[in-house]
Motif scaffolding. Structure first.
Motif, PDB file in Angstrom:
ATOM      1  N   TYR A   4      75.446  36.256  75.149  1.00 31.44           N
ATOM      2  CA  TYR A   4      76.491  36.848  75.975  1.00 31.44           C
ATOM      3  C   TYR A   4      76.751  36.043  77.249  1.00 31.44           C
ATOM      4  O   TYR A   4      76.034  35.104  77.570  1.00 31.44           O
ATOM      5  CB  TYR A   4      76.082  38.277  76.367  1.00 31.44           C
ATOM      6  CG  TYR A   4      75.483  39.055  75.220  1.00 31.44           C
ATOM      7  CD1 TYR A   4      76.240  39.354  74.082  1.00 31.44           C
ATOM      8  CD2 TYR A   4      74.146  39.462  75.226  1.00 31.44           C
ATOM      9  CE1 TYR A   4      75.685  40.039  73.006  1.00 31.44           C
ATOM     10  CE2 TYR A   4      73.594  40.157  74.166  1.00 31.44           C
ATOM     11  CZ  TYR A   4      74.365  40.436  73.056  1.00 31.44           C
ATOM     12  OH  TYR A   4      73.811  41.104  71.988  1.00 31.44           O
ATOM     13  N   SER A   5      77.809  36.472  77.932  1.00 36.21           N
ATOM     14  CA  SER A   5      78.172  35.919  79.250  1.00 36.21           C
ATOM     15  C   SER A   5      78.373  34.412  79.215  1.00 36.21           C
ATOM     16  O   SER A   5      78.026  33.698  80.171  1.00 36.21           O
ATOM     17  CB  SER A   5      77.094  36.285  80.293  1.00 36.21           C
ATOM     18  OG  SER A   5      76.885  37.679  80.323  1.00 36.21           O
ATOM     19  N   GLU A  60      77.828  43.054  74.014  1.00 34.77           N
ATOM     20  CA  GLU A  60      78.058  42.482  75.338  1.00 34.77           C
ATOM     21  C   GLU A  60      78.697  43.513  76.277  1.00 34.77           C
ATOM     22  O   GLU A  60      78.323  43.627  77.447  1.00 34.77           O
ATOM     23  CB  GLU A  60      78.940  41.240  75.244  1.00 34.77           C
ATOM     24  CG  GLU A  60      79.169  40.577  76.596  1.00 34.77           C
ATOM     25  CD  GLU A  60      79.783  39.187  76.473  1.00 34.77           C
ATOM     26  OE1 GLU A  60      79.648  38.403  77.433  1.00 34.77           O
ATOM     27  OE2 GLU A  60      80.387  38.881  75.434  1.00 34.77           O
ATOM     28  N   LYS A  61      79.639  44.275  75.749  1.00 39.65           N
ATOM     29  CA  LYS A  61      80.286  45.317  76.553  1.00 39.65           C
ATOM     30  C   LYS A  61      79.262  46.360  76.995  1.00 39.65           C
ATOM     31  O   LYS A  61      79.237  46.776  78.164  1.00 39.65           O
ATOM     32  CB  LYS A  61      81.403  45.973  75.748  1.00 39.65           C
ATOM     33  CG  LYS A  61      82.132  47.082  76.491  1.00 39.65           C
ATOM     34  CD  LYS A  61      83.207  47.723  75.620  1.00 39.65           C
ATOM     35  CE  LYS A  61      83.886  48.883  76.355  1.00 39.65           C
ATOM     36  NZ  LYS A  61      84.915  49.540  75.511  1.00 39.65           N
ATOM     37  N   GLU A 116      76.991  44.969  79.790  1.00 37.33           N
ATOM     38  CA  GLU A 116      77.622  44.875  81.105  1.00 37.33           C
ATOM     39  C   GLU A 116      77.698  46.233  81.783  1.00 37.33           C
ATOM     40  O   GLU A 116      77.562  46.338  83.004  1.00 37.33           O
ATOM     41  CB  GLU A 116      79.025  44.271  80.969  1.00 37.33           C
ATOM     42  CG  GLU A 116      79.038  42.808  80.548  1.00 37.33           C
ATOM     43  CD  GLU A 116      78.210  41.925  81.474  1.00 37.33           C
ATOM     44  OE1 GLU A 116      78.307  42.100  82.716  1.00 37.33           O
ATOM     45  OE2 GLU A 116      77.459  41.068  80.989  1.00 37.33           O
ATOM     46  N   LYS A 120      68.427  40.083  83.934  1.00 40.79           N
ATOM     47  CA  LYS A 120      69.576  40.326  83.061  1.00 40.79           C
ATOM     48  C   LYS A 120      69.497  39.439  81.820  1.00 40.79           C
ATOM     49  O   LYS A 120      69.429  38.217  81.918  1.00 40.79           O
ATOM     50  CB  LYS A 120      70.884  40.071  83.790  1.00 40.79           C
ATOM     51  CG  LYS A 120      72.102  40.554  82.999  1.00 40.79           C
ATOM     52  CD  LYS A 120      73.375  40.499  83.811  1.00 40.79           C
ATOM     53  CE  LYS A 120      74.541  41.094  83.033  1.00 40.79           C
ATOM     54  NZ  LYS A 120      75.797  41.071  83.816  1.00 40.79           N
ATOM     55  N   GLN A 134      70.505  37.437  78.329  1.00 37.00           N
ATOM     56  CA  GLN A 134      71.647  36.654  77.861  1.00 37.00           C
ATOM     57  C   GLN A 134      71.827  36.768  76.350  1.00 37.00           C
ATOM     58  O   GLN A 134      72.775  36.228  75.798  1.00 37.00           O
ATOM     59  CB  GLN A 134      71.458  35.182  78.223  1.00 37.00           C
ATOM     60  CG  GLN A 134      71.468  34.896  79.710  1.00 37.00           C
ATOM     61  CD  GLN A 134      71.176  33.436  79.983  1.00 37.00           C
ATOM     62  OE1 GLN A 134      70.073  32.940  79.736  1.00 37.00           O
ATOM     63  NE2 GLN A 134      72.168  32.723  80.476  1.00 37.00           N
TER      64      GLN A 134
END
Length: 397
Positions: free
Chosen positions: A210-211, A297-298, A301, A317, A319
């Motif tokens: 993600y990100s 991912e949503k 977050e 956090k 990844q």
């Protein structure tokens, strides 16, 4: 009857008690939210289900080669070429009954009594037990929270002895979700090459990043590192196929041949229908994989910010993967508990939220929460945890 020493030495899973308690409460009608799941909450994509049914109807229900169907090996080889630019031959790939079985088989063929395997903490719960079952000795190296739970080259070098046979690298990690960067992998790889240490690269979560992060396999960084690495992967997490039990290893053909010989005397072959499903997973559309990744991912977050706002919670956090691994030592102390295991048990009984204590992963100050469940349930669970900490803190002082 006296049991074998090899099983007497195993450490019982710390997740069993909390899982059994959660099940007991649910059976009594309690509204328990379980965040312990190590599997996606999506069903296996339809085209994969269709391929499995088609294979059965066409009579593909018999034995296959022990190392897997040639067509599945080809699909795996094509996947390595497309994703990492890695080239493997069929005799350098073995398919097994899930990545866990493949890892078990690997340790059985590479370890002699007393051989050491370096395992960074936090670790997936089965690594040390599988090493012990093969007669090996787990050597733990602390992936410190201030370094995002990753070990340094200096730590790796210091842990190596004349008995060191292998090191495990799990990126993205279970339970932390952290990724090693290309530079970090290169530095660790240089030490493994210099010391002739086999690299066991567990990449089962590679598709779930993600990100804007990018998964890098240590095997793709140089021909020498490719030869020094056994890559472990499978379709369980990426294609939501945990119950199908298809995993694989790719690497040195001598090791793969030994694994194949052992598998031929233990499981005969991976389940035939599941192999045809895995072929469809890799050869078919990858849209469901990306859809699931975006959903995770949503959730990450949204839930991460809510989680770290709870008093006494801090969290690196992630990844990748689908876990949050907060340090809750301060929260446990605030709420009147001397250790996190007791905090977890009370959280289940009083707040009806089931999480996994970090003691099972080698870091007793943490808990693991899976966000492989609906956003609605995640938000409700975090609210319950927050309320539990707030009310307990006021009562305790």
């Amino acid at each position: 009857m006296k049991l074998a020493n090899r099983v007497m030495a195993l450490t019982p899973s710390t997740t069993l008690a909390i899982t059994a308690k959660a099940k007991e409460l649910k059976e009594k009608g309690e509204d328990v939210i379980g965040l312990g799941a190590g599997e996606p909450d999506y069903n296996t994509p339809q085209h994969i289900l269709d391929a499995a049914e088609k294979s059965m109807n066409e009579g593909h229900t018999k034995y296959t080669p022990s190392a897997g169907l040639p067509a599945l090996k080809k699909a795996i080889i094509n996947k390595f070429e497309a994703d990492q630019g890695l080239t493997y031959k069929p005799n350098e790939v073995i398919v097994g009954n899930g990545a866990k079985h493949v890892l078990y088989t690997l340790f059985q063929v590479i370890l002699n009594e007393g051989d050491e395997v370096i395992i960074p903490t936090p670790y997936w719960v089965s690594y040390p037990e599988q090493v012990k079952l093969a007669g090996g000795v787990p050597v733990y190296v602390d992936g410190l929270e201030q370094n995002n739970f990753k070990i340094t080259p200096e730590q790796l070098k210091e842990a190596i002895t004349d008995k060191t046979k292998a090191v495990i690298i799990n990126s993205p990690s279970n339970p932390t979700g952290v990724l090693y960067s290309e530079q970090e992998l290169l530095e660790l790889g240089k030490i493994c090459l210099a010391e002739d240490i086999l690299i066991v690269s567990d990449e089962i979560y590679e598709k779930l990043v993600y990100s804007g992060a990018k998964h890098v396999s240590i095997a793709e960084l140089s021909p020498e590192l490719k030869e020094q690495t056994i890559v472990i992967n499978g379709v369980s997490k990426s294609h939501s196929m945990t119950g199908w039990r298809i995993g694989y290893a790719a690497g040195n053909k001598q090791i793969v041949e030994a694994m194949t010989n052992l598998a031929s005397h233990s499981t005969s072959n991976p389940t035939t229908t599941a192999q045809y499903a895995a072929i469809a997973a890799y050869n078919g559309t990858q849209e469901p994989v990306e859809e699931m990744r975006q959903a995770f991912e949503k959730r990450l977050e949204i839930i991460y910010d809510k989680l770290v706002s709870i008093p006494g919670f801090t969290c690196v956090k992630p990844q990748g993967a689908f876990y949050l691994y907060p340090n809750v030592k301060a929260a446990a102390e605030m709420t009147g508990f001397s250790n996190v295991d007791d905090f977890v048990e009370a959280l289940l009984v009083e707040a009806k939220v089931a999480v996994i204590p970090g003691s099972g992963f080698g870091t007793p100050d943490n808990i693991r929460l899976s966000y492989a469940t609906s956003l609605e349930l995640l938000e409700k669970a975090v609210e319950r945890i927050s309320q539990f900490v707030t009310v307990r803190s006021k009562t305790n002082f």
